[in-house]
Design a protein around this motif. Structure first.
Motif, short mmCIF file in Angstrom:
data_model
loop_
_atom_site.label_atom_id
_atom_site.label_comp_id
_atom_site.label_asym_id
_atom_site.label_seq_id
_atom_site.Cartn_x
_atom_site.Cartn_y
_atom_site.Cartn_z
N SER A 1 0.96 -1.33 -0.04
CA SER A 1 -0.16 0.44 -0.02
C SER A 1 1.03 1.07 0.16
O SER A 1 0.71 2.55 -0.74
N PHE A 2 2.17 1.18 1.13
CA PHE A 2 2.40 2.35 0.82
C PHE A 2 4.12 2.61 -0.64
O PHE A 2 3.86 3.90 -0.87
N SER A 3 4.17 1.41 -1.05
CA SER A 3 4.78 1.06 -2.57
C SER A 3 3.50 2.12 -3.05
O SER A 3 4.27 3.55 -4.29
N ILE A 4 2.75 1.39 -3.44
CA ILE A 4 1.43 2.22 -4.48
C ILE A 4 1.27 3.44 -4.52
O ILE A 4 1.57 4.82 -5.06
N SER A 5 0.96 4.13 -3.33
CA SER A 5 0.80 5.66 -2.93
C SER A 5 2.96 6.13 -2.85
O SER A 5 1.94 7.54 -3.28
N GLY A 6 3.22 5.23 -2.77
CA GLY A 6 4.55 6.53 -3.58
C GLY A 6 5.35 6.64 -4.33
O GLY A 6 5.53 7.21 -4.68
N ILE A 7 4.12 5.68 -5.30
CA ILE A 7 5.08 5.87 -6.76
C ILE A 7 3.70 6.72 -7.08
O ILE A 7 3.91 7.63 -8.28
N ALA A 8 2.24 6.45 -6.85
CA ALA A 8 0.94 7.54 -7.49
C ALA A 8 0.63 8.66 -6.75
O ALA A 8 0.86 9.44 -7.65
N GLY A 9 1.53 8.51 -5.68
CA GLY A 9 0.94 10.01 -5.04
C GLY A 9 1.00 11.26 -5.74
O GLY A 9 1.30 12.03 -5.67
N PRO A 10 3.10 10.93 -5.74
CA PRO A 10 3.98 12.31 -6.71
C PRO A 10 2.83 12.18 -7.37
O PRO A 10 3.54 13.97 -7.88
N ILE A 11 2.73 11.95 -8.62
CA ILE A 11 2.07 11.37 -10.16
C ILE A 11 0.94 12.32 -9.89
O ILE A 11 1.07 13.57 -11.09
N LEU A 12 0.39 11.99 -9.29
CA LEU A 12 -0.61 12.93 -9.13
C LEU A 12 -1.45 13.90 -8.33
O LEU A 12 -1.57 15.11 -9.01
N GLY A 13 0.06 14.00 -7.56
CA GLY A 13 0.25 15.73 -6.65
C GLY A 13 0.59 16.36 -7.74
O GLY A 13 0.45 17.78 -8.18
N GLY A 14 1.69 15.97 -8.86
CA GLY A 14 2.04 16.52 -9.70
C GLY A 14 1.48 17.12 -11.09
O GLY A 14 1.61 18.27 -11.29
N VAL A 15 0.69 16.46 -10.40
CA VAL A 15 -0.38 16.81 -12.38
C VAL A 15 -1.65 18.33 -11.79
O VAL A 15 -1.77 18.64 -12.46
N LEU A 16 -2.36 17.63 -10.20
CA LEU A 16 -2.67 19.00 -9.85
C LEU A 16 -2.25 19.50 -9.57
O LEU A 16 -3.19 20.68 -9.31
N PHE A 17 -1.03 20.06 -9.04
CA PHE A 17 0.42 21.59 -8.31
C PHE A 17 0.30 22.25 -9.37
O PHE A 17 -0.01 22.03 -10.74
N GLY A 18 -0.63 22.96 -9.34
CA GLY A 18 -0.23 23.91 -10.34
C GLY A 18 -1.52 24.73 -10.99
O GLY A 18 -2.55 25.41 -11.76
N PHE A 19 -2.79 23.71 -11.50
CA PHE A 19 -4.09 23.41 -11.84
C PHE A 19 -5.35 23.56 -10.91
O PHE A 19 -6.15 24.45 -11.47
N VAL A 20 -5.39 23.48 -9.68
CA VAL A 20 -6.12 23.49 -8.43
C VAL A 20 -4.83 24.38 -7.19
O VAL A 20 -3.97 23.67 -7.25
N SER A 21 -5.93 24.26 -6.32
CA SER A 21 -5.90 25.16 -5.46
C SER A 21 -5.44 24.24 -4.08
O SER A 21 -5.87 23.09 -4.36
#
Length: 431
Positions: free
Chosen positions: A149-169
């Motif tokens: 679970s930590f591995s999946i979140s460690g991979i997907a979290g920054p990717i999703l966060g990177g996509v959202l950052f700059g586009f959402v508040s």
């Protein structure tokens, strides 16, 4: 309750545990990424970011033993759900404050501190409950699911966060975290935390014992258990010296070897890949026969990998060779981390008496957490004054010595008496 029904409920616990951990970790990972980017873009100061990290660690260092004591006195499910509810309340308050006044550093600092308090009680109590939620035959799978679970979140979290950052508040990042926490709370509320709970094995502890005396009895219990004590001290020193890689990795790749930041990101992903693949392997196989022996071999191998990480600093490689070499190094680190942590988790869940499990896990959390900031600060200073290859060579050598001393043959055979019997039989065979 029939054994068949218990196994059915244990299966539900197992997969609900995995899903809740994955959703909670993913929400936390997205939130942490967005928060770190916000702080760095707002202040441009690494000190502000470091302050947030310190404030998140501090409650775990101070309160983990207290959380362990309460976990042995109160229903652990209450503490898990109460801690999760506290997280939701804390982040919701920050969201409301942000909506009314805008996000500020003091608000982030206060929220991070209180968030750390609630997460400490939830984390320690949940860790101490795993052996009560699933049957012993599937404990290894449960520990592997935790790593996965930590591995999946460690991979997907920054990717999703990177996509959202700059586009959402930042309010959207807060809402994602709150949503994930609510789902986690809902799932955990449906789990049976006492399905395989065992009766007390001793009557030594008085229910009127003070908090301080109860905490002391937890330390005395660990001191009387050579195997648990050896694992605890091994974990402490591993966390301390392995920060040589955590702290020095990016410094070596960017400052000394001048790798492109994109290649550095891919290199770090190697660890997540190693965790992911190895976690799936452990989740799909039966419990290992000699877990502490596996731990000794894997920690020894990790120590050798620390030494091997110094090679490109001694022998000059091409840029692509440096990338490939350190990707493999990080891949080994991720894999060996799972090979180490999963059997340790199984040993701790099965060898600690029920009435002391909360306190022991609280002590583990405190010691492991305290080692990280100490190691981070210490190695952060050392990398500025000592060549990196010497730090890695020294750290790896010390780690090998620690493994050989703390996990010596007598401790291994104490944990697995059948190994001693096999050795005696071999020695008794005439030449």
């Amino acid at each position: 309750m029939t054994e068949q029904l218990k196994l059915k409920k244990a299966t539900y616990n197992l997969y609900t545990f995995f899903i809740s951990k994955m959703i909670g970790s993913l929400g936390g990972s997205v939130y942490s990424f967005g928060l770190s980017m916000y702080i760095l873009s707002l202040t441009g100061s690494s000190l502000s970011f470091a302050t947030v990290i310190v404030l998140s660690f501090l409650p775990r260092i101070i309160l983990s033993p207290v959380a362990g004591v309460l976990g042995d006195r109160l229903p652990r499910k209450w503490l898990v759900l109460g801690g999760q509810a506290g997280v939701i309340l804390t982040i919701s308050t920050l969201l409301l404050y942000t909506h009314e006044f805008g996000l500020s550093l003091p608000a982030i600092y206060i929220t991070t501190f209180f968030n750390g308090i609630f997460l400490t009680f939830s984390s320690v109590s949940f860790s101490a409950s795993i052996a009560n939620m699933v049957d012993e035959a599937r404990l290894q799978r449960a520990m592997s699911f935790n790593q996965l679970s930590f591995s999946i979140s460690g991979i997907a979290g920054p990717i999703l966060g990177g996509v959202l950052f700059g586009f959402v508040s930042m309010e959207m990042f807060l809402m994602i975290f709150i949503g994930a926490a609510i789902i986690t709370l809902t799932l955990e509320s449906t789990m049976n935390f006492t399905l395989y709970k065992k009766e007390r094995t001793t009557t030594e502890e008085s229910p009127k014992e003070s908090m301080l005396e109860s905490l002391k009895s937890g330390f005395r219990y660990v001191n009387k258990k050579p195997i648990i004590k050896a694992i605890l001290w091994t974990a402490l020193w591993l966390n301390l010296f392995f920060t040589a890689i955590n702290v020095g990795g990016d410094f070596i790749l960017l400052t000394i070897l001048h790798l492109d930041p994109k290649l550095i990101g891919l290199t770090e992903a190697g660890a997540a890949v190693g965790v992911f693949v190895t976690s799936i392997y452990f989740a799909s196989r039966s419990n290992v026969k000699f877990p502490l022996l596996i731990v000794k071999r894997s920690t020894f191998a990790m120590s050798v990998v620390v030494i091997a990480a110094a090679l490109p600093l001694i022998i000059q490689f091409s840029t692509m060779m440096n990338f490939i070499y350190y990707f493999i190094i990080m891949l080994f680190f991720g894999s060996l981390g799972v090979i180490t942590n999963t059997p340790i988790g199984v040993i701790m869940q099965t060898s600690i008496d029920e009435e002391y499990r909360g306190r022991v896990f609280g002590i583990i959390e405190m010691m492991a957490t305290a080692a990280m900031p100490i190691g981070t600060l210490g190695f952060g200073i050392l990398y500025d004054i000592i060549p990196a290859q010497y730090i890695l060579l020294f750290s790896g050598t010390v780690l090998i010595a620690i493994v050989l001393i703390l996990l010596r043959r007598s401790i291994i055979e104490m944990a697995h008496p059948e190994l001693k019997a096999e050795r005696v039989e071999v020695e008794a065979v005439p030449e």
